[in-house]
Design an enzyme around this catalytic site. Structure first.
Site, PDB file in Angstrom:
ATOM      1  N   HIS A 186     -19.308 -32.648  -8.630  1.00  0.00           N
ATOM      2  CA  HIS A 186     -19.068 -31.958  -7.353  1.00  0.00           C
ATOM      3  C   HIS A 186     -18.522 -30.564  -7.573  1.00  0.00           C
ATOM      4  O   HIS A 186     -18.124 -30.197  -8.677  1.00  0.00           O
ATOM      5  CB  HIS A 186     -18.111 -32.783  -6.494  1.00  0.00           C
TER       6      HIS A 186
ATOM      7  N   HIS B  64     -10.382 -25.454  -0.602  1.00  0.00           N
ATOM      8  CA  HIS B  64      -9.917 -26.792  -0.994  1.00  0.00           C
ATOM      9  C   HIS B  64      -8.390 -26.860  -1.025  1.00  0.00           C
ATOM     10  O   HIS B  64      -7.790 -27.852  -0.605  1.00  0.00           O
ATOM     11  CB  HIS B  64     -10.505 -27.119  -2.368  1.00  0.00           C
TER      12      HIS B  64
ATOM     13  N   GLU C 297     -17.060 -29.837 -11.255  1.00  0.00           N
ATOM     14  CA  GLU C 297     -16.322 -30.900 -11.932  1.00  0.00           C
ATOM     15  C   GLU C 297     -17.183 -32.156 -12.060  1.00  0.00           C
ATOM     16  O   GLU C 297     -18.078 -32.402 -11.255  1.00  0.00           O
ATOM     17  CB  GLU C 297     -15.035 -31.186 -11.126  1.00  0.00           C
TER      18      GLU C 297
END
Ligand SMILES: *[C@@H]1O[C@H](CO)[C@@H](O)[C@H](O)[C@H]1NC(C)=O
Ligand SMILES: *[C@@H]1O[C@H](CO)[C@@H](O)[C@H](O)[C@H]1NC(C)=O
Ligand SMILES: *[C@@H]1O[C@H](CO)[C@@H](O)[C@H](O)[C@H]1NC(C)=O
Length: 274
Positions: free
Chosen positions: A110, A116, A239
């Protein structure tokens, strides 16, 4: 550093999510041909072939993890579990099978959006749909990080990544330890320390950072290293990449997130082309 309470609460939530709920056990995850694949969209049809990890005679390498129920997932000791369910079923008289997808957007392979963890970026609309496809697609270097260290400033310096390189996938001890093939979250994973992230920012032209576990920031630097990159909206962190069995070197990388408006991250499909 002092952060306004909502931000701090958010950061702590992330830390809590990543914290293990039970002592970490070293499972032996299925690897790499999904021998026990019960597909998450219902059981795989009898006789289904092993998933294709390479296409075009090896020219195209899939570096995305399939959404296996056994993928490690923050806060879930038993792994990610099924991410789809049948919303309509032929067995129940519907004309077709229709599955519904439900999972955290930070599951499996992702990408994180700047919003975030940084409220100002969220308010500025820096969601996953604003990520620059020009950064997400182009020449990339797959490099091996020395296996005895996290991605510290010293480790970064030793990698001698030339100026001008904009996309780097860092393969670490995580791949050797098959951590993405192990259900339980293992907080001893390798990732960026705060000084490693800062070194990258100060001394390289890297804009896309790929790593081989669910967080680019080492657990002990979870918030601080995340903030070094996420404060800087030009850096795109990817990631949970699957870098097993890929030779180090230069490839063309293609990564495409979903257009999730207002969202802090997205599942992403990444491939390397030789
Ligand atoms: C099908 O119907 C059964 C019995 O009503 C129900 O338990 C099941 O959840 C239904 N499945 C789907 C996919 O609708
Ligand atoms: C539809 O889903 C049901 C329940 O998982 C399964 O038994 C059936 O084989 C599926 N059929 C098709 C055509 O997908
Ligand atoms: C990396 O850092 C973590 C803590 O964040 C630690 O548990 C782990 O042992 C370190 N790994 C290496 C190879 O130094």
């Amino acid at each position: 550093m002092s952060a306004p309470p909502p931000l701090m609460a958010m950061l702590l939530a992330v830390a809590v999510m990543l914290a293990p709920r039970a002592p970490v056990a070293r499972g032996s995850g299925a690897h790499p041909a999904y021998p026990d694949a019960g597909g998450t969209c219902g059981p795989a049809a009898a006789g289904a072939e092993a998933r294709l990890e390479e296409h075009g005679g090896g020219r195209i390498i899939d570096i995305t993890h399939a959404y296996r129920p056994e993928l490690p997932a923050p806060g879930r000791d038993g792994g990610l579990g099924p991410v789809t369910r049948l919303a309509e079923s032929m067995a129940n008289g519907s004309v077709s099978n229709v599955s519904e997808l439900r999972m955290l957007v930070h599951s499996g392979t992702h990408v994180d959006a700047p919003g975030h963890m940084v409220q100002a970026h969220f308010e500025a609309g820096l969601d996953v749909d604003k990520l620059d496809l020009d950064v997400l697609n182009g020449p990339a270097l797959l490099i091996d990080v020395p296996r005895d260290t996290n991605i510290t400033a010293e480790a970064m310096e030793s990698l001698n990544i030339p100026k001008g390189v904009r996309r780097v996938l860092f393969r670490t001890l995580n791949t050797d330890r098959k951590l993405m093939w192990t259900k339980e979250i293992d907080t001893s994973f390798v990732g960026f320390t705060e000084d490693g992230a800062q070194w990258l920012l100060d001394n390289t032209d890297i804009k896309l950072v790929g790593v081989d576990y669910l967080s680019f920031a080492a657990f002990d630097h979870l918030i601080s290293a995340h903030l070094v990159f996420l404060n800087n909206p030009d850096i795109i962190p990817i990631e949970g990449l699957k870098l097993d069995h890929v030779k180090a070197g230069i490839y063309t990388l293609h990564c495409l997130p979903l257009r999730l408006i207002g969202c802090d991250g997205s599942p992403i499909r990444c491939i390397l082309i030789k």
